[in-house]
Design a protein around this motif. Structure first.
Motif, PDB file in Angstrom:
ATOM      1  N   GLU A  24       0.818  -1.245   0.016  1.00  0.00           N
ATOM      2  CA  GLU A  24      -0.030  -0.053  -0.032  1.00  0.00           C
ATOM      3  C   GLU A  24       0.785   1.207  -0.026  1.00  0.00           C
ATOM      4  N   LYS A  39      -5.908  10.958  -5.575  1.00  0.00           N
ATOM      5  CA  LYS A  39      -6.039   9.534  -5.264  1.00  0.00           C
ATOM      6  C   LYS A  39      -4.864   9.122  -4.162  1.00  0.00           C
ATOM      7  N   ALA A  42      -6.428   9.975  -0.887  1.00  0.00           N
ATOM      8  CA  ALA A  42      -7.441   9.019  -0.439  1.00  0.00           C
ATOM      9  C   ALA A  42      -7.005   7.913   0.003  1.00  0.00           C
ATOM     10  N   ALA A  43      -5.765   6.978  -0.579  1.00  0.00           N
ATOM     11  CA  ALA A  43      -5.065   5.978  -0.087  1.00  0.00           C
ATOM     12  C   ALA A  43      -4.381   6.305   1.035  1.00  0.00           C
ATOM     13  N   GLN A  45      -5.026   8.361   3.374  1.00  0.00           N
ATOM     14  CA  GLN A  45      -5.983   8.622   4.411  1.00  0.00           C
ATOM     15  C   GLN A  45      -6.676   7.136   5.026  1.00  0.00           C
ATOM     16  N   SER A  46      -6.853   6.517   4.139  1.00  0.00           N
ATOM     17  CA  SER A  46      -7.301   4.761   4.166  1.00  0.00           C
ATOM     18  C   SER A  46      -6.100   4.335   5.075  1.00  0.00           C
ATOM     19  N   LEU A  47      -4.738   4.485   4.540  1.00  0.00           N
ATOM     20  CA  LEU A  47      -3.934   3.837   5.326  1.00  0.00           C
ATOM     21  C   LEU A  47      -3.524   4.308   6.723  1.00  0.00           C
ATOM     22  N   ASN A  48      -3.838   5.492   6.836  1.00  0.00           N
ATOM     23  CA  ASN A  48      -3.644   6.362   8.152  1.00  0.00           C
ATOM     24  C   ASN A  48      -4.665   5.754   8.923  1.00  0.00           C
ATOM     25  N   GLN A  49      -5.904   5.515   8.546  1.00  0.00           N
ATOM     26  CA  GLN A  49      -6.713   4.842   9.491  1.00  0.00           C
ATOM     27  C   GLN A  49      -6.540   3.651  10.216  1.00  0.00           C
ATOM     28  N   LYS A  50      -5.801   2.615   9.198  1.00  0.00           N
ATOM     29  CA  LYS A  50      -5.467   1.410   9.714  1.00  0.00           C
ATOM     30  C   LYS A  50      -4.177   1.486  10.857  1.00  0.00           C
ATOM     31  N   CYS A  57       2.914   7.318   7.000  1.00  0.00           N
ATOM     32  CA  CYS A  57       1.362   7.860   6.538  1.00  0.00           C
ATOM     33  C   CYS A  57       1.200   9.280   6.495  1.00  0.00           C
TER      34      CYS A  57
END
Length: 145
Positions: A24, A39, A42-43, A45-50, A57
């Motif tokens: 990722e 893009k 968005a990617a 932010q998604s990785l930062n959430q995990k 991140c």
């Protein structure tokens, strides 16, 4: 037996997590390099959430926000990144701080941050040292204009 199978399944998933995480991160780096900032954001932010404690991140978030011209948000993410590593910012972190300062036109502050980044990059043998040096030279040229 069910417990043993469950533990083995968990171990397999856990072993795959770092590979997926690195994949990722590579995808986000490619998006940033291709200037696909929306893009990438968005990617990231998604990785930062995990992985909310991962410094990379936040570096991705800074780069994506700067690419989109969102200076305030880039600055906020850079501050989070520094807060996670109080007193232990690495060369990549200082480079992001320099980029944020430069976005605000604060060239002297950007150069000071790059001095830190270059010092640490030399010590750590950071592979981005040539790019950091080139960025520092760009900042020096801006200061002369």
């Amino acid at each position: 037996m069910k417990v043993l199978i469950g533990l083995m399944f968990s171990a397999v998933l856990f072993a795959q997590a770092p590979v997926q995480f690195d994949g990722e991160k590579s995808k986000i780096r490619e998006l940033l390099a291709g200037k696909k900032y929306e893009k990438a954001l968005a990617a990231a932010q998604s990785l930062n959430q995990k992985y909310p404690d991962d410094i990379a991140c936040y570096q991705f978030l800074v780069d994506a926000h700067l690419g989109l011209g969102q200076k305030k948000e880039a600055e906020r993410q850079a501050q989070w990144m520094l807060d996670l590593r109080v007193g232990k910012a690495d060369a990549q972190g200082w480079w992001r701080v320099a980029k944020v300062r430069a976005a605000y036109g604060e060239i002297d502050d950007a150069l000071a941050a790059m001095a830190q980044a270059l010092r640490m990059a030399r010590l750590d043998k950071d592979p981005d040292l040539p790019s950091m040096t080139a960025y520092t030279n760009e900042l020096k040229a801006q200061k002369l204009n």
